[in-house]
Design an enzyme around this catalytic site. Structure first.
Site, PDB file in Angstrom:
ATOM      1  CG  ASN A  10       1.780 -21.650  -1.253  1.00  0.00           C
ATOM      2  OD1 ASN A  10       2.736 -21.661  -0.481  1.00  0.00           O
ATOM      3  ND2 ASN A  10       0.609 -22.157  -0.934  1.00  0.00           N
ATOM      4  CB  CYS A  11       5.320 -17.718   0.793  1.00  0.00           C
ATOM      5  SG  CYS A  11       5.665 -16.262   1.802  1.00  0.00           S
TER       6      CYS A  11
END
Length: 116
Positions: A10-11
């Site tokens: 999710n970065c």
């Protein structure tokens, strides 16, 4: 040579890096350090090659939420323990491509290194 991209799914920076690799047709394997884990020996290899100061993401939320006493007087051993305990503290992405290793994403740098 199999490129391995280490990060967290999710970065935003990891998403940009993966999108760039896909657009360039560069084959890689993604390893989510939060979900898939990270062993101490691999992290030590990164520290030896890149330096713990470059790997530890002091700008990230996870680091900023640490108590001040944990932030003060950091050394390699303390930083390694923090990164193993909370992989979100590792600057992302870390890329292993044969003997080549790097941290972070820059289009210009990656174009020079991996561009087709």
């Amino acid at each position: 040579m199999t490129m391995i991209l280490y990060g967290i799914s999710n970065c935003d920076t990891v998403k940009k890096a993966r999108r760039w690799l896909d657009e360039q047709g560069v084959a890689y394997r993604f390893h989510d350090v939060r979900k898939d884990g990270l062993d101490a020996a691999r992290l030590q290899g990164w520290i030896d090659a890149l330096g713990w100061e470059k790997l530890l993401n002091k700008a990230g939320t996870t680091f900023r939420k640490l108590p001040e006493e944990q932030k003060q007087g950091l050394d390699a051993a303390a930083a390694k323990a923090l990164m193993l305990e909370q992989p979100a503290m590792i600057r992302r992405p870390v890329v292993e491509a044969g003997d080549d290793m790097s941290v972070g994403f820059s289009v210009a740098d990656w174009q020079a290194r991996f561009g087709a």
